[in-house]
Design a protein around this motif. Sequence first.
Motif, PDB file in Angstrom:
ATOM      1  N   PHE A  85      21.639   2.339 -66.107  1.00  0.00           N
ATOM      2  CA  PHE A  85      22.450   1.166 -66.401  1.00  0.00           C
ATOM      3  C   PHE A  85      22.579   1.031 -67.905  1.00  0.00           C
ATOM      4  CE2 PHE A  85      20.578   0.161 -62.306  1.00  0.00           C
ATOM      5  CZ  PHE A  85      21.582  -0.481 -61.616  1.00  0.00           C
ATOM      6  N   GLU A  86      23.799   0.781 -68.359  1.00  0.00           N
ATOM      7  CA  GLU A  86      24.031   0.475 -69.769  1.00  0.00           C
ATOM      8  C   GLU A  86      25.248  -0.424 -69.865  1.00  0.00           C
ATOM      9  OE1 GLU A  86      25.454   3.866 -72.157  1.00  0.00           O
ATOM     10  OE2 GLU A  86      25.392   4.986 -70.268  1.00  0.00           O
ATOM     11  N   GLY A  87      25.405  -1.062 -71.021  1.00  0.00           N
ATOM     12  CA  GLY A  87      26.568  -1.918 -71.186  1.00  0.00           C
ATOM     13  C   GLY A  87      26.404  -2.902 -72.319  1.00  0.00           C
ATOM     14  N   PHE A  88      27.275  -3.906 -72.289  1.00  0.00           N
ATOM     15  CA  PHE A  88      27.343  -4.904 -73.344  1.00  0.00           C
ATOM     16  C   PHE A  88      27.570  -6.279 -72.746  1.00  0.00           C
ATOM     17  CE2 PHE A  88      28.989  -0.950 -75.074  1.00  0.00           C
ATOM     18  CZ  PHE A  88      28.257  -0.826 -76.255  1.00  0.00           C
ATOM     19  N   VAL A 115      29.289  -9.608 -68.571  1.00  0.00           N
ATOM     20  CA  VAL A 115      28.569  -8.394 -68.931  1.00  0.00           C
ATOM     21  C   VAL A 115      29.365  -7.203 -68.412  1.00  0.00           C
ATOM     22  CG1 VAL A 115      26.402  -7.121 -68.695  1.00  0.00           C
ATOM     23  CG2 VAL A 115      26.379  -9.608 -68.675  1.00  0.00           C
ATOM     24  N   LYS A 116      29.648  -6.257 -69.286  1.00  0.00           N
ATOM     25  CA  LYS A 116      30.305  -5.017 -68.868  1.00  0.00           C
ATOM     26  C   LYS A 116      29.203  -3.998 -68.598  1.00  0.00           C
ATOM     27  CE  LYS A 116      33.590  -1.472 -70.146  1.00  0.00           C
ATOM     28  NZ  LYS A 116      34.390  -0.900 -71.230  1.00  0.00           N
ATOM     29  N   VAL A 117      29.166  -3.492 -67.368  1.00  0.00           N
ATOM     30  CA  VAL A 117      28.086  -2.606 -66.929  1.00  0.00           C
ATOM     31  C   VAL A 117      28.648  -1.234 -66.566  1.00  0.00           C
ATOM     32  CG1 VAL A 117      26.270  -2.245 -65.196  1.00  0.00           C
ATOM     33  CG2 VAL A 117      26.781  -4.555 -66.020  1.00  0.00           C
ATOM     34  N   GLU A 130      31.962   1.331 -63.467  1.00  0.00           N
ATOM     35  CA  GLU A 130      32.037   0.660 -64.771  1.00  0.00           C
ATOM     36  C   GLU A 130      32.898  -0.564 -64.539  1.00  0.00           C
ATOM     37  OE1 GLU A 130      33.716   1.338 -69.275  1.00  0.00           O
ATOM     38  OE2 GLU A 130      33.077   3.084 -68.118  1.00  0.00           O
ATOM     39  N   GLN A 131      32.306  -1.731 -64.698  1.00  0.00           N
ATOM     40  CA  GLN A 131      33.058  -2.948 -64.443  1.00  0.00           C
ATOM     41  C   GLN A 131      32.395  -4.150 -65.108  1.00  0.00           C
ATOM     42  OE1 GLN A 131      32.518  -3.207 -60.027  1.00  0.00           O
ATOM     43  NE2 GLN A 131      32.165  -5.362 -60.464  1.00  0.00           N
ATOM     44  N   TYR A 164      22.759  -5.670 -59.133  1.00  0.00           N
ATOM     45  CA  TYR A 164      21.867  -4.981 -58.193  1.00  0.00           C
ATOM     46  C   TYR A 164      22.590  -4.706 -56.873  1.00  0.00           C
ATOM     47  CZ  TYR A 164      17.908  -3.885 -55.213  1.00  0.00           C
ATOM     48  OH  TYR A 164      17.065  -3.254 -54.338  1.00  0.00           O
ATOM     49  N   ASN A 165      23.276  -5.723 -56.360  1.00  0.00           N
ATOM     50  CA  ASN A 165      23.989  -5.558 -55.091  1.00  0.00           C
ATOM     51  C   ASN A 165      25.093  -4.514 -55.190  1.00  0.00           C
ATOM     52  OD1 ASN A 165      22.377  -7.372 -53.722  1.00  0.00           O
ATOM     53  ND2 ASN A 165      23.744  -9.095 -54.058  1.00  0.00           N
ATOM     54  N   LYS A 166      25.809  -4.486 -56.289  1.00  0.00           N
ATOM     55  CA  LYS A 166      26.867  -3.500 -56.478  1.00  0.00           C
ATOM     56  C   LYS A 166      26.282  -2.092 -56.529  1.00  0.00           C
ATOM     57  CE  LYS A 166      30.907  -1.787 -57.688  1.00  0.00           C
ATOM     58  NZ  LYS A 166      31.955  -1.555 -56.747  1.00  0.00           N
TER      59      LYS A 166
END
Length: 171
Positions: A85-88, A115-117, A130-131, A164-166
């Motif tokens: 997991f990474e993002g901003f 949050v963009k994950v 990525e969403q 987590y669900n996604k």
Amino acid sequence: MLSKKIVYTFLTTIFLFVMNSCGVKYGFTGGSIPEGMKTVNIQYFENIAPLVYPTLSQNFTEALKERIRNQSRLSQVNQDGDANFEGFITEYTISPAAVEAGTDRAAMNRLTITVKVTYHNKINPKDDFEQPFTRFKEFAGNLQSAQEETLGKEIIQMLTEDIYNKAFANW
């Protein structure tokens, strides 16, 4: 005649055996972790939103780690996990949600965090995504420091559940 306890124990054992033999491991938290997935890497989520709440990045990153630690059997690693997991944090805004009758003041305000994950699944790459994930909470009046922290924690809890669900429950 068999006692109810023996029948219950037998049925429970059969159920657990069947669940354990499937290609996907199911937990009682609603998630499913692919067979062979053992590790997860969660990078620090930097806050790049125009309005910055100082502890948001740390709070969000730790909450996501805690959610996965508590709801899965995955071990957390510092790099190259089976899941990554990474993002901003791209949005942290306070905006009016409802105007007070007869005035131009806000009766209700809304705190929104986005949050963009980016999620990479090395076991099942088709599950990569990525969403952005967005959640908000409304509050009355002006936002006080303690209230901002409480609302932030509530929103982070909702966001980490969505992520987590996604990733693991395909919701």
